[in-house]
Enzyme design. Structure first.
Site, mmCIF file in Angstrom:
data_model
loop_
_atom_site.group_PDB
_atom_site.id
_atom_site.type_symbol
_atom_site.label_atom_id
_atom_site.label_comp_id
_atom_site.label_asym_id
_atom_site.label_seq_id
_atom_site.Cartn_x
_atom_site.Cartn_y
_atom_site.Cartn_z
ATOM 1 N N PHE A 123 0.892 -1.168 0.000
ATOM 2 C CA PHE A 123 0.000 0.000 0.000
ATOM 3 C C PHE A 123 0.921 1.206 0.000
ATOM 4 O O PHE A 123 1.586 1.497 1.004
ATOM 5 C CB PHE A 123 -0.831 -0.048 1.284
ATOM 6 C CG PHE A 123 -2.034 0.839 1.348
ATOM 7 C CD1 PHE A 123 -3.235 0.449 0.776
ATOM 8 C CD2 PHE A 123 -2.000 2.037 2.041
ATOM 9 C CE1 PHE A 123 -4.386 1.231 0.885
ATOM 10 C CE2 PHE A 123 -3.143 2.836 2.159
ATOM 11 C CZ PHE A 123 -4.337 2.422 1.579
ATOM 12 N N LEU A 125 1.969 5.093 -0.616
ATOM 13 C CA LEU A 125 1.677 6.517 -0.753
ATOM 14 C C LEU A 125 2.970 7.341 -0.682
ATOM 15 O O LEU A 125 3.206 8.236 -1.498
ATOM 16 C CB LEU A 125 0.717 6.942 0.376
ATOM 17 C CG LEU A 125 0.363 8.415 0.498
ATOM 18 C CD1 LEU A 125 -0.365 8.911 -0.744
ATOM 19 C CD2 LEU A 125 -0.525 8.656 1.721
ATOM 20 N N PHE A 156 9.829 3.571 0.863
ATOM 21 C CA PHE A 156 9.416 2.922 2.118
ATOM 22 C C PHE A 156 8.176 2.053 1.885
ATOM 23 O O PHE A 156 7.222 2.094 2.676
ATOM 24 C CB PHE A 156 9.108 3.967 3.206
ATOM 25 C CG PHE A 156 10.309 4.727 3.701
ATOM 26 C CD1 PHE A 156 11.463 4.063 4.077
ATOM 27 C CD2 PHE A 156 10.279 6.119 3.802
ATOM 28 C CE1 PHE A 156 12.575 4.762 4.558
ATOM 29 C CE2 PHE A 156 11.372 6.826 4.279
ATOM 30 C CZ PHE A 156 12.520 6.151 4.656
ATOM 31 N N SER A 158 6.351 -1.097 2.277
ATOM 32 C CA SER A 158 6.405 -2.366 3.007
ATOM 33 C C SER A 158 5.955 -3.480 2.075
ATOM 34 O O SER A 158 4.957 -3.323 1.363
ATOM 35 C CB SER A 158 5.508 -2.316 4.244
ATOM 36 O OG SER A 158 5.988 -1.331 5.126
ATOM 37 N N ARG A 243 -3.753 2.507 11.856
ATOM 38 C CA ARG A 243 -3.213 3.055 13.117
ATOM 39 C C ARG A 243 -3.662 2.220 14.310
ATOM 40 O O ARG A 243 -2.914 2.062 15.276
ATOM 41 C CB ARG A 243 -3.667 4.516 13.276
ATOM 42 C CG ARG A 243 -2.850 5.410 12.413
ATOM 43 C CD ARG A 243 -3.370 6.826 12.305
ATOM 44 N NE ARG A 243 -2.616 7.464 11.228
ATOM 45 C CZ ARG A 243 -3.090 8.360 10.388
ATOM 46 N NH1 ARG A 243 -4.332 8.781 10.487
ATOM 47 N NH2 ARG A 243 -2.327 8.854 9.438
ATOM 48 N N GLU A 363 2.836 4.992 9.336
ATOM 49 C CA GLU A 363 1.376 5.220 9.366
ATOM 50 C C GLU A 363 1.051 6.503 10.144
ATOM 51 O O GLU A 363 0.054 6.582 10.858
ATOM 52 C CB GLU A 363 0.648 3.971 9.874
ATOM 53 C CG GLU A 363 0.934 2.812 8.921
ATOM 54 C CD GLU A 363 0.087 1.579 9.114
ATOM 55 O OE1 GLU A 363 -1.028 1.692 9.639
ATOM 56 O OE2 GLU A 363 0.552 0.503 8.706
ATOM 57 N N GLY A 364 1.941 7.491 9.957
ATOM 58 C CA GLY A 364 1.791 8.786 10.618
ATOM 59 C C GLY A 364 2.638 8.843 11.870
ATOM 60 O O GLY A 364 2.456 8.036 12.790
ATOM 61 N N SER A 366 4.315 10.319 15.461
ATOM 62 C CA SER A 366 3.648 10.803 16.690
ATOM 63 C C SER A 366 3.219 12.255 16.518
ATOM 64 O O SER A 366 2.145 12.658 16.976
ATOM 65 C CB SER A 366 4.597 10.692 17.890
ATOM 66 O OG SER A 366 4.709 9.354 18.293
HETATM 67 C C1 LIG Z 1 9.898 0.618 7.867
HETATM 68 C C2 LIG Z 1 8.959 1.557 7.209
HETATM 69 C C3 LIG Z 1 7.834 1.071 6.561
HETATM 70 C C4 LIG Z 1 6.966 1.960 5.909
HETATM 71 N N1 LIG Z 1 5.917 1.449 5.189
HETATM 72 C C5 LIG Z 1 5.189 2.283 4.395
HETATM 73 C C6 LIG Z 1 4.215 1.774 3.467
HETATM 74 O O1 LIG Z 1 4.008 0.554 3.378
HETATM 75 N N2 LIG Z 1 3.547 2.645 2.680
HETATM 76 C C7 LIG Z 1 3.757 3.990 2.735
HETATM 77 O O2 LIG Z 1 3.104 4.729 1.993
HETATM 78 N N3 LIG Z 1 4.666 4.511 3.604
HETATM 79 C C8 LIG Z 1 5.392 3.695 4.414
HETATM 80 N N4 LIG Z 1 6.349 4.205 5.267
HETATM 81 C C9 LIG Z 1 6.565 5.642 5.298
HETATM 82 C C10 LIG Z 1 6.142 6.281 6.603
HETATM 83 O O3 LIG Z 1 4.744 6.332 6.689
HETATM 84 C C11 LIG Z 1 6.830 7.660 6.647
HETATM 85 O O4 LIG Z 1 8.196 7.420 6.924
HETATM 86 C C12 LIG Z 1 6.217 8.564 7.697
HETATM 87 O O5 LIG Z 1 4.924 8.949 7.322
HETATM 88 C C13 LIG Z 1 7.056 9.840 7.920
HETATM 89 O O6 LIG Z 1 7.432 10.417 6.717
HETATM 90 P P1 LIG Z 1 8.982 10.777 6.469
HETATM 91 O O7 LIG Z 1 9.789 9.595 6.808
HETATM 92 O O8 LIG Z 1 9.106 11.331 5.106
HETATM 93 O O9 LIG Z 1 9.302 11.897 7.555
HETATM 94 P P2 LIG Z 1 9.002 13.476 7.419
HETATM 95 O O10 LIG Z 1 7.603 13.691 6.992
HETATM 96 O O11 LIG Z 1 10.099 14.088 6.638
HETATM 97 O O12 LIG Z 1 9.118 13.905 8.938
HETATM 98 C C14 LIG Z 1 10.373 14.101 9.597
HETATM 99 C C15 LIG Z 1 10.080 14.628 10.994
HETATM 100 O O13 LIG Z 1 9.403 15.899 10.903
HETATM 101 C C16 LIG Z 1 8.170 15.843 11.598
HETATM 102 N N5 LIG Z 1 7.184 16.665 10.890
HETATM 103 C C17 LIG Z 1 6.886 16.672 9.571
HETATM 104 N N6 LIG Z 1 5.929 17.577 9.313
HETATM 105 C C18 LIG Z 1 5.587 18.134 10.494
HETATM 106 C C19 LIG Z 1 4.642 19.121 10.903
HETATM 107 N N7 LIG Z 1 3.800 19.711 10.034
HETATM 108 N N8 LIG Z 1 4.560 19.443 12.226
HETATM 109 C C20 LIG Z 1 5.378 18.839 13.127
HETATM 110 N N9 LIG Z 1 6.287 17.899 12.817
HETATM 111 C C21 LIG Z 1 6.391 17.545 11.513
HETATM 112 C C22 LIG Z 1 7.769 14.354 11.584
HETATM 113 O O14 LIG Z 1 6.840 14.058 12.636
HETATM 114 C C23 LIG Z 1 9.142 13.723 11.794
HETATM 115 O O15 LIG Z 1 9.497 13.765 13.148
HETATM 116 C C24 LIG Z 1 7.204 3.354 5.948
HETATM 117 C C25 LIG Z 1 8.334 3.831 6.621
HETATM 118 C C26 LIG Z 1 9.216 2.968 7.221
HETATM 119 C C27 LIG Z 1 10.460 3.521 7.864
#
Ligand SMILES: Cc1cc2nc3c(=O)[nH]c(=O)nc-3n(C[C@H](O)[C@H](O)[C@H](O)COP(=O)(O)OP(=O)(O)OC[C@H]3O[C@@H](n4cnc5c(N)ncnc54)[C@H](O)[C@@H]3O)c2cc1C
Length: 380
Positions: A123, A125, A156, A158, A243, A363-364, A366
């Site tokens: 899945f 995004l 990322f 999965s 979630r 999945e979002g 904290s």
């Molecule tokens: C092992 C693993 C499996 C995953 N599986 C999937 C999957 O199957 N499908 C999929 O679509 N995605 C998947 N993901 C992606 C995951 O959902 C994202 O890593 C996550 O949503 C955070 O996005 P990012 O890593 O780009 O961090 P960023 O969005 O760059 O965030 C970096 C930091 O900034 C903070 N931040 C960002 N914006 C704000 C704001 N407006 N206010 C305050 N703080 C903020 C975040 O909370 C975080 O602490 C996976 C990730 C991992 C590591």
């Protein structure tokens, strides 16, 4: 009944715990060490019907409720959180997305093999430039006659390297913003679909995560999941359910950490008595047990709201936020209780601490959960 579970749900819990102890736990350390997808465990999960718990029987599932699905995720995660995570999004996000938004043909062709465990799903995004800010995705689908041509880079993902059925979220009309994203089902082997190699990760090493590239990947209109422009709604509904699944996964991790810590604190003698009788250690165990109880209440409350057909977005975020942060702070305590023995490879609590971290991110994050919750409590 504990936490108000029905006799059927209690029975399912006992069966899941037994299955996990017999078939999942013995492989968990090796799966982590070798960073491999435990295909033999998934064959057993498929045979036992664990991969389609909330999917109706007519589509190859068990026809049980979402609470039952979460119970299975919690119990399997106690033994191996990578396996518990895959179980969580396989049925809870992907299976139910196909059920809720799929056509009769899509349900037959993609949901049935998924629910029966013959196929694995993904899945997708997130992109390199779009994590928390999902509206920043760049992937597109352009209509060409009765087809769509998909282009973009997803990251990322999965199950990225091993999935049979991918669901991608891409723009069909970027200018329409929230109503311009669409979801597409792309089966493995479709020309233009390029799954990449698995990433090396800190934890959750039994789950395979990779980039997936879409390059002029052509699919028919019949592969669009939901209406054109409905993609964001499909994704958000999936993550809402997901979630609660991640909260259940975190409860499993925390439950395992508590169990290991109690065992060690009873056995380990320092200053002539078990360390459990030193107040500093006993209080850590008390805090862990209290956090677990609270996390489970929030998790199953959110799952029950979903089963009752009531809104549960806020409760799903609260459950995920609390349970995953509780799992993180308490797996750190579990390592502390184990002293040096908790810091060496092979200690279960060391793996649990690494596995707990990702639950606060995917999945979002904290922070994203706090945004969702505050948006709902601040709004009059
Ligand atoms: C092992 C693993 C499996 C995953 N599986 C999937 C999957 O199957 N499908 C999929 O679509 N995605 C998947 N993901 C992606 C995951 O959902 C994202 O890593 C996550 O949503 C955070 O996005 P990012 O890593 O780009 O961090 P960023 O969005 O760059 O965030 C970096 C930091 O900034 C903070 N931040 C960002 N914006 C704000 C704001 N407006 N206010 C305050 N703080 C903020 C975040 O909370 C975080 O602490 C996976 C990730 C991992 C590591």
């Amino acid at each position: 009944m504990e936490l108000g579970f029905t006799p059927e749900q209690e029975l399912l819990r006992r069966n899941a715990r037994e299955f996990a102890a017999r078939h999942v736990a013995p492989l968990a350390a090796a799966v982590d060490e070798e960073a491999r997808h435990p295909a033999e465990v998934f064959a057993g999960l498929a045979e036992g019907g664990w991969l389609g718990i909330p999917i109706p029987v007519e589509y190859g599932g068990a026809g049980a409720d979402f609470v039952s699905h979460c119970i299975a995720v919690e119990e399997i995660s106690r033994a191996c959180s990578s396996t518990g995570f895959t179980l969580s999004f396989h049925a809870g996000i992907i299976g139910l997305a196909l059920l809720n938004h799929g056509t009769a043909r899509q349900r037959e062709e993609y949901l049935v093999p998924l629910a029966k465990g013959r196929h694995l799903g993904a899945f997708s995004l997130t992109e390199p430039g779009a994590g928390t800010d999902v509206m920043a995705i760049g992937a597109t689908a352009v209509r060409d006659g009765g087809d769509y041509v998909l282009n973009g880079v997803k990251t990322f993902v999965s199950n990225g390297p091993i999935a049979d059925t991918y669901i991608f979220f891409v723009w069909t009309d970027r200018a329409a913003r929230g109503r311009g994203m669409s979801a597409f089902i792309v089966p493995r082997g479709t020309p233009g679909l390029y799954p990449q190699e698995a990433m090396k990760k800190m934890g959750l090493r039994g789950s395979q995560t990779s980039e997936v590239i879409l390059k002029d990947c052509r699919v028919g209109e019949e592969n669009r999941l939901g209406a054109e422009g409905e993609g964001l709604a499909v994704a958000m509904a999936g993550f809402e359910r997901g979630r609660v699944g991640i909260a259940a996964q975190a409860c499993g991790i925390l439950g395992a950490a508590l169990e290991e810590s109690i065992r060690h604190a009873r056995d380990r003698v320092q200053f002539g008595r078990p360390i459990a009788s030193h107040q500093a250690v006993a209080w850590m165990l008390a805090d862990m047990a209290t956090d677990l109880e609270a996390a489970r209440h929030l998790t199953y409350h959110a799952a029950r709201l979903r089963d009752a057909g009531r809104p549960f977005a806020k409760e799903a975020s609260m459950a995920k936020l609390f349970a995953t942060e509780a799992a993180m702070r308490n797996t750190v305590k579990a390592v502390q209780i184990h002293g040096g023995y908790g810091y060496v490879k092979g200690a279960k609590v060391e793996r649990l601490m690494r596995d707990a971290k990702i639950a606060e991110i995917y999945e979002g994050t904290s922070e994203a959960q706090r945004m969702i919750i505050s948006g709902r409590v601040v709004r009059p």
